[in-house]
Motif scaffolding. Structure first.
Motif, PDB file in Angstrom:
ATOM      1  N   TYR A 196       8.506  -5.840  -0.360  1.00 39.28           N
ATOM      2  CA  TYR A 196       9.403  -4.810  -0.886  1.00 39.28           C
ATOM      3  C   TYR A 196       9.116  -4.555  -2.361  1.00 39.28           C
ATOM      4  O   TYR A 196       8.999  -3.403  -2.809  1.00 39.28           O
ATOM      5  CB  TYR A 196      10.850  -5.258  -0.704  1.00 39.28           C
ATOM      6  CG  TYR A 196      11.875  -4.226  -1.084  1.00 39.28           C
ATOM      7  CD1 TYR A 196      12.438  -3.387  -0.133  1.00 39.28           C
ATOM      8  CD2 TYR A 196      12.300  -4.093  -2.405  1.00 39.28           C
ATOM      9  CE1 TYR A 196      13.390  -2.440  -0.484  1.00 39.28           C
ATOM     10  CE2 TYR A 196      13.238  -3.150  -2.770  1.00 39.28           C
ATOM     11  CZ  TYR A 196      13.779  -2.325  -1.805  1.00 39.28           C
ATOM     12  OH  TYR A 196      14.714  -1.384  -2.159  1.00 39.28           O
ATOM     13  N   GLY A 197       9.001  -5.658  -3.140  1.00 41.48           N
ATOM     14  CA  GLY A 197       8.755  -5.499  -4.570  1.00 41.48           C
ATOM     15  C   GLY A 197       7.412  -4.857  -4.856  1.00 41.48           C
ATOM     16  O   GLY A 197       7.293  -3.989  -5.731  1.00 41.48           O
ATOM     17  N   THR A 198       6.370  -5.278  -4.096  1.00 40.74           N
ATOM     18  CA  THR A 198       5.037  -4.710  -4.308  1.00 40.74           C
ATOM     19  C   THR A 198       5.018  -3.225  -4.006  1.00 40.74           C
ATOM     20  O   THR A 198       4.477  -2.412  -4.776  1.00 40.74           O
ATOM     21  CB  THR A 198       4.006  -5.447  -3.424  1.00 40.74           C
ATOM     22  OG1 THR A 198       4.019  -6.835  -3.736  1.00 40.74           O
ATOM     23  CG2 THR A 198       2.612  -4.877  -3.656  1.00 40.74           C
ATOM     24  N   TRP A 199       5.591  -2.846  -2.856  1.00 34.96           N
ATOM     25  CA  TRP A 199       5.653  -1.433  -2.474  1.00 34.96           C
ATOM     26  C   TRP A 199       6.412  -0.621  -3.531  1.00 34.96           C
ATOM     27  O   TRP A 199       5.980   0.457  -3.935  1.00 34.96           O
ATOM     28  CB  TRP A 199       6.304  -1.291  -1.108  1.00 34.96           C
ATOM     29  CG  TRP A 199       6.601   0.132  -0.703  1.00 34.96           C
ATOM     30  CD1 TRP A 199       7.793   0.786  -0.784  1.00 34.96           C
ATOM     31  CD2 TRP A 199       5.669   1.077  -0.167  1.00 34.96           C
ATOM     32  NE1 TRP A 199       7.679   2.076  -0.339  1.00 34.96           N
ATOM     33  CE2 TRP A 199       6.384   2.280   0.051  1.00 34.96           C
ATOM     34  CE3 TRP A 199       4.317   1.034   0.145  1.00 34.96           C
ATOM     35  CZ2 TRP A 199       5.784   3.423   0.572  1.00 34.96           C
ATOM     36  CZ3 TRP A 199       3.723   2.173   0.664  1.00 34.96           C
ATOM     37  CH2 TRP A 199       4.446   3.345   0.869  1.00 34.96           C
ATOM     38  N   THR A 200       7.549  -1.151  -3.973  1.00 35.59           N
ATOM     39  CA  THR A 200       8.383  -0.437  -4.943  1.00 35.59           C
ATOM     40  C   THR A 200       7.651  -0.215  -6.254  1.00 35.59           C
ATOM     41  O   THR A 200       7.634   0.897  -6.807  1.00 35.59           O
ATOM     42  CB  THR A 200       9.680  -1.218  -5.197  1.00 35.59           C
ATOM     43  OG1 THR A 200      10.405  -1.341  -3.973  1.00 35.59           O
ATOM     44  CG2 THR A 200      10.548  -0.517  -6.241  1.00 35.59           C
ATOM     45  N   VAL A 201       7.007  -1.286  -6.764  1.00 33.82           N
ATOM     46  CA  VAL A 201       6.326  -1.181  -8.050  1.00 33.82           C
ATOM     47  C   VAL A 201       5.140  -0.221  -7.969  1.00 33.82           C
ATOM     48  O   VAL A 201       4.960   0.656  -8.826  1.00 33.82           O
ATOM     49  CB  VAL A 201       5.864  -2.564  -8.529  1.00 33.82           C
ATOM     50  CG1 VAL A 201       4.953  -2.435  -9.746  1.00 33.82           C
ATOM     51  CG2 VAL A 201       7.065  -3.439  -8.874  1.00 33.82           C
ATOM     52  N   LYS A 202       4.313  -0.371  -6.931  1.00 33.17           N
ATOM     53  CA  LYS A 202       3.110   0.448  -6.810  1.00 33.17           C
ATOM     54  C   LYS A 202       3.453   1.930  -6.670  1.00 33.17           C
ATOM     55  O   LYS A 202       2.880   2.787  -7.364  1.00 33.17           O
ATOM     56  CB  LYS A 202       2.275  -0.010  -5.611  1.00 33.17           C
ATOM     57  CG  LYS A 202       1.668  -1.394  -5.757  1.00 33.17           C
ATOM     58  CD  LYS A 202       0.650  -1.434  -6.891  1.00 33.17           C
ATOM     59  CE  LYS A 202      -0.022  -2.791  -6.980  1.00 33.17           C
ATOM     60  NZ  LYS A 202      -0.974  -2.861  -8.120  1.00 33.17           N
ATOM     61  N   VAL A 203       4.391   2.238  -5.776  1.00 32.81           N
ATOM     62  CA  VAL A 203       4.732   3.642  -5.550  1.00 32.81           C
ATOM     63  C   VAL A 203       5.455   4.219  -6.767  1.00 32.81           C
ATOM     64  O   VAL A 203       5.217   5.373  -7.168  1.00 32.81           O
ATOM     65  CB  VAL A 203       5.590   3.800  -4.275  1.00 32.81           C
ATOM     66  CG1 VAL A 203       6.025   5.252  -4.092  1.00 32.81           C
ATOM     67  CG2 VAL A 203       4.805   3.336  -3.050  1.00 32.81           C
ATOM     68  N   THR A 204       6.310   3.416  -7.388  1.00 32.21           N
ATOM     69  CA  THR A 204       7.032   3.906  -8.569  1.00 32.21           C
ATOM     70  C   THR A 204       6.071   4.173  -9.717  1.00 32.21           C
ATOM     71  O   THR A 204       6.214   5.173 -10.441  1.00 32.21           O
ATOM     72  CB  THR A 204       8.106   2.898  -9.000  1.00 32.21           C
ATOM     73  OG1 THR A 204       9.008   2.673  -7.920  1.00 32.21           O
ATOM     74  CG2 THR A 204       8.899   3.429 -10.188  1.00 32.21           C
ATOM     75  N   GLU A 205       5.098   3.275  -9.905  1.00 30.27           N
ATOM     76  CA  GLU A 205       4.095   3.515 -10.946  1.00 30.27           C
ATOM     77  C   GLU A 205       3.312   4.798 -10.656  1.00 30.27           C
ATOM     78  O   GLU A 205       3.009   5.572 -11.570  1.00 30.27           O
ATOM     79  CB  GLU A 205       3.125   2.330 -11.020  1.00 30.27           C
ATOM     80  CG  GLU A 205       3.732   1.052 -11.584  1.00 30.27           C
ATOM     81  CD  GLU A 205       4.023   1.154 -13.069  1.00 30.27           C
ATOM     82  OE1 GLU A 205       3.551   2.113 -13.702  1.00 30.27           O
ATOM     83  OE2 GLU A 205       4.742   0.281 -13.596  1.00 30.27           O
ATOM     84  N   TRP A 206       3.002   5.013  -9.383  1.00 34.21           N
ATOM     85  CA  TRP A 206       2.239   6.214  -9.009  1.00 34.21           C
ATOM     86  C   TRP A 206       3.030   7.485  -9.284  1.00 34.21           C
ATOM     87  O   TRP A 206       2.483   8.488  -9.743  1.00 34.21           O
ATOM     88  CB  TRP A 206       1.865   6.128  -7.517  1.00 34.21           C
ATOM     89  CG  TRP A 206       1.399   7.429  -6.943  1.00 34.21           C
ATOM     90  CD1 TRP A 206       0.244   8.090  -7.209  1.00 34.21           C
ATOM     91  CD2 TRP A 206       2.111   8.250  -6.002  1.00 34.21           C
ATOM     92  NE1 TRP A 206       0.178   9.263  -6.498  1.00 34.21           N
ATOM     93  CE2 TRP A 206       1.316   9.387  -5.749  1.00 34.21           C
ATOM     94  CE3 TRP A 206       3.336   8.136  -5.348  1.00 34.21           C
ATOM     95  CZ2 TRP A 206       1.704  10.397  -4.874  1.00 34.21           C
ATOM     96  CZ3 TRP A 206       3.734   9.137  -4.478  1.00 34.21           C
ATOM     97  CH2 TRP A 206       2.920  10.245  -4.257  1.00 34.21           C
ATOM     98  N   ARG A 207       4.346   7.417  -9.032  1.00 35.96           N
ATOM     99  CA  ARG A 207       5.137   8.640  -9.174  1.00 35.96           C
ATOM    100  C   ARG A 207       5.757   8.788 -10.567  1.00 35.96           C
ATOM    101  O   ARG A 207       6.444   9.776 -10.830  1.00 35.96           O
ATOM    102  CB  ARG A 207       6.238   8.690  -8.119  1.00 35.96           C
ATOM    103  CG  ARG A 207       7.291   7.611  -8.211  1.00 35.96           C
ATOM    104  CD  ARG A 207       8.282   7.705  -7.059  1.00 35.96           C
ATOM    105  NE  ARG A 207       8.948   8.973  -7.052  1.00 35.96           N
ATOM    106  CZ  ARG A 207      10.092   9.210  -7.725  1.00 35.96           C
ATOM    107  NH1 ARG A 207      10.647   8.258  -8.456  1.00 35.96           N
ATOM    108  NH2 ARG A 207      10.655  10.387  -7.671  1.00 35.96           N
TER     109      ARG A 207
END
Length: 615
Positions: A196-207
C-alpha cells in the motif's frame, strides 16, 4: 521550489523535490519548538486515544467469548453486562475524550505557528525593495501566501492527527496479532502495508507534477482576474471586456484540463489502494475463519481480527489522500518560504544607528550614479545640495530622472556610485526606518487605502487626534469638501481611492504629509491633478508648510516653483542648468525655453469628477 543559480547544475526532479520537502519541514520545526510542551502533551493524549481504540476489539473478543454460557446463567446476566459492557463503553468514550483533549491542547500551537509565519512573511514582503514589488503579480503572490499559511495548519493537523496515530495503531495491532496468533497474520498485514505504501508513494510522486501545474495555472488565472479588476477603468476605456473575458477563459480552460488530469491520476491511485486493502482483508478473514472452523480460534478471535482490520484499514484508506495533501502542503510551504528567502536588495548596514537630525536638515547628493538596469544608467554623477530650510526644485522632461531622486532618498534603491547624505550621514549607514520617518512625500500618483477619508489622512501619523486631522485637511483645502459629504470624514474612498477625483486624492495626500510634519518634504508633481484655482490656493499652503523645512520639489509646471531658492534643470540624468528663477530666465537657456513654451500654452484645468456619494 527555490530557484537555482545559473552556475548550479540542475538536480533530478526527485532529488529536488526531496530537498524541497525536507527543507520546508526544517523551516517549520522551529515555529513548533516554542510550543514543545504542548506537542509532548498532545502526543501523550494521542497515544492514550489509540491505545483505547485498539483495546475495543480486544474487549469485544472477551465479551463474545464470555457469552458462551448456559442459557439463563446468572453469570451471563450480571457479570458480563456489569463488567465487560461497562469497560467497552468506557474505552469508546476514552478514545473520543483523549482525541478531543489532544486537539484542545495543540490548537494554540497550530494557530500560534500559523500566525507567526504569516506575520514574518508580511513583514519580509514590506522589507523587499521596490524592484520586487514592481515585478510582482499581486494575485499570484497572495495565492502563494494564502496556500502557504493554510498549508501550515493542514500539515500539522494531518501529521499529528492522522499519520502519527495511524502508525501507532499499526504498531499496536501488529504486536497484538503477533502475541495472540501465528506470524502469518503479521506477515499478511505487513505485506499489505508495504504494498500500500509503495503504491501510494510511487503514484503520488508521479502525479505531483499534475498538481503543481494545476496550482501554477490557478495562480496565473487568479492573477489575470485581479489585474483586470484592479484596472477596471482602463478595461472600460478601451472597450476590452470581451478581450479580458476571453483571456481569463483561456486561463480557466487550461486550469480545467490540468484538474481533469489530476483527478484521473487520483482515481487510479485510489483504485489501486482499495484493491490492496480488499485483498489483505479477505486473506486475513479467510485465515481467521479457517481457525474458527478447526477450533484453534474462538468466535471472539474472529471478531477481534475483523475489528482490527476495519480499524486499521479505514484510516489507512485515507493515507494516500493524506500523503498527497502533505506533499502539496510541503510544496506550498516551500513556495512561501522561498518568498521569505528572497534577499532584501536594500538592507540596513550591520550596527546601523538611527539618523541624527538637526532642526533643519542639510541634504546632499554627491556624485550620485544609479541604474535600474545595469545596461542603462539613469543618473550620471549628480551633485547638488538642499541647504537647511531651503527649497530646491527639479524640472525637466519626462524620463530625465526627476522622480528617481525621491526613490533614492527614501532608499527604495541604493545608489550605484556616490552617496546621499542628510546632515553629513550617508543614508546607507543609518537605519531605513529613521530615514523614512524624517521624510514626507506628496507623490504624483496618489494611491489611497480602501478605507475612510479620516483613515487615509491619519495614516501620516496614526496616533494623531481628530483635531489634528481636521487641521491638516484645512491646510490642504479639502476640509470643506469632506465635511459636505453625507458621512463626512467617515466616507469610504474605494479601492485605491477611485471614488475620489484626481485632485481630491492629491489633496488628501497633501493633508497626510502635512499631518506627518516631517523635517524633509518632497513634493513630486504635488499639484498636477488640481485645477488652477485650487493649485494657486494650495501653493500658498505648501509654501507655508515648507517654511523651516528642507524641501525638494519635482515639478512640471514651472509656475509652481518660481519661489524656490534654487532650480535644477535635468536632462537625461544630468543637471544641465541651475539657479534661481530670475537667473535662469536671464541666462536664456533650457529653462527659459521651457518657461516660454508653457507661457504660450493656455493653462487647462484638469476635469475632476465628483466622488460617488455614499448613503
Amino acid at each position: 521550489m527555490r530557484a537555482l543559480s545559473s552556475s548550479s547544475s540542475p538536480l533530478p526532479a526527485s532529488a529536488a523535490t526531496s530537498r524541497s520537502d525536507w527543507g520546508a519541514l526544517r523551516r517549520l520545526l522551529p515555529y513548533l519548538w516554542q510550543y514543545r510542551w504542548r506537542v509532548g502533551v498532545a502526543l501523550a493524549f494521542m497515544v492514550a486515544a489509540k491505545s483505547a481504540n485498539v483495546g475495543v476489539p480486544v474487549l469485544l473478543k472477551h465479551l463474545i467469548d464470555a457469552m458462551s454460557l448456559p442459557p439463563n446463567s446468572m453469570q451471563a446476566l450480571w457479570v458480563v453486562p456489569a463488567g465487560l459492557l461497562l469497560a467497552y463503553g468506557l474505552l469508546r468514550f476514552s478514545t473520543t475524550l483523549f482525541t478531543e483533549l489532544r486537539e484542545l491542547v495543540f490548537a494554540k500551537a497550530t494557530e500560534g505557528a500559523t500566525r507567526h509565519i504569516a506575520l514574518q512573511v508580511f513583514e519580509h514582503l514590506h522589507g523587499l525593495s521596490l524592484r520586487f514589488h514592481l515585478d510582482r503579480q499581486t494575485g499570484g503572490l497572495t495565492r502563494d501566501i494564502e496556500r502557504g499559511t493554510r498549508g501550515v495548519q493542514s500539515l500539522i493537523s494531518f501529521s499529528l492527527y492522522s499519520i502519527f496515530p495511524t502508525l501507532i495503531e499499526v504498531a499496536l495491532v501488529l504486536g497484538i496479532l503477533g502475541w495472540n496468533f501465528d506470524q502469518g497474520y503479521v506477515w499478511i498485514t505487513l505485506t499489505a502495508l508495504i504494498a500500500y505504501g509503495t503504491w501510494t508513494v510511487k503514484v503520488t510522486e508521479w502525479r505531483t507534477h499534475f498538481r503543481r501545474e494545476m496550482n501554477r495555472l490557478d495562480s496565473d488565472a487568479n492573477s489575470q482576474a485581479i489585474d483586470s479588476l484592479i484596472n477596471y477603468e482602463t478595461v472600460k476605456y478601451f472597450n476590452n471586456e470581451r478581450f479580458e473575458a476571453e483571456r481569463y477563459d483561456r486561463g480557466l480552460e487550461a486550469l480545467r484540463l490540468a484538474r481533469i488530469k489530476s483527478q484521473s491520476s487520483l482515481s487510479l491511485l485510489n483504485a489501486g489502494q482499495q484493491l490492496i486493502i480488499a485483498t489483505a482483508l479477505v486473506l486475513m478473514l479467510w485465515r481467521a475463519t479457517q481457525g474458527v472452523a478447526n477450533g484453534s480460534l474462538s468466535l471472539g478471535d474472529l471478531v477481534m481480527v475483523n475489528g482490527f482490520m476495519i480499524q486499521l484499514y479505514i484510516p489507512l484508506g485515507f493515507l494516500g489522500t493524506l500523503y498527497r495533501e502533505i506533499k502539496q502542503n510541503l510544496t506550498d510551504l516551500d513556495r512561501m518560504f522561498t518568498l521569505m528567502d528572497r534577499p532584501q536588495e536594500v538592507r540596513d548596514a550591520q550596527g546601523a544607528q538611527p539618523l541624527r537630525l538637526s532642526a533643519q536638515p542639510h541634504l546632499r547628493f554627491e556624485g550620485v550614479r544609479f541604474a535600474y538596469d545595469p545596461d542603462r544608467e539613469v543618473l550620471h554623477g549628480l551633485d547638488f545640495e538642499v541647504p537647511p530650510g531651503h527649497t530646491v526644485a527639479v524640472v525637466g522632461p519626462s524620463g530625465s530622472g526627476k522622480s528617481t531622486l525621491a526613490r533614492l532618498l527614501y532608499r527604495f534603491y541604493d545608489v550605484s556610485e556616490g552617496r546621499i547624505t542628510i546632515d553629513g550621514q550617508d543614508l546607507r549607514e543609518v537605519t531605513q526606518d529613521s530615514v523614512r520617518q524624517a521624510i514626507g512625500i506628496v507623490p504624483q500618483d496618489t494611491v489611497l487605502f480602501n478605507n475612510t477619508v479620516a483613515y487615509n489622512i491619519r495614516y501620516g501619523r496614526p496616533e494623531a487626534s481628530d483635531e489634528a486631522v481636521y487641521a491638516a485637511a484645512r491646510a490642504a483645502r479639502i476640509h470643506d469638501f469632506v465635511s459636505a459629504l453625507p458621512k463626512g470624514y467617515e466616507t469610504m474612498v474605494g479601492e485605491r481611492g477611485l471614488k475620489l477625483s484626481g485632485g481630491e486624492k492629491q489633496r488628501v495626500a497633501i493633508a497626510r504629509t502635512l499631518l506627518k510634519n516631517p523635517a524633509i518634504v518632497i513634493f513630486d508633481e504635488a499639484t498636477s491633478a488640481l485645477d488652477s484655482a485650487n493649485e494657486r490656493a494650495i501653493q500658498s499652503e505648501i509654501r507655508t508648510a515648507s517654511v523651516g523645512k528642507t524641501t525638494l520639489v519635482v515639478a512640471h509646471r514651472l509656475s509652481t516653483i518660481v519661489h524656490a531658492h534654487e532650480i535644477l534643470v535635468m536632462d537625461s540624468g544630468r543637471i544641465v542648468e541651475r539657479g534661481t528663477h530670475a537667473a535662469l530666465l536671464a541666462a536664456g537657456g533650457r529653462y527659459a525655453e521651457m518657461w516660454a513654451m508653457q507661457q504660450q500654452q493656455p493653462e487647462q484645468a484638469p476635469k475632476t469628477q465628483a466622488p460617488e456619494q455614499q448613503e
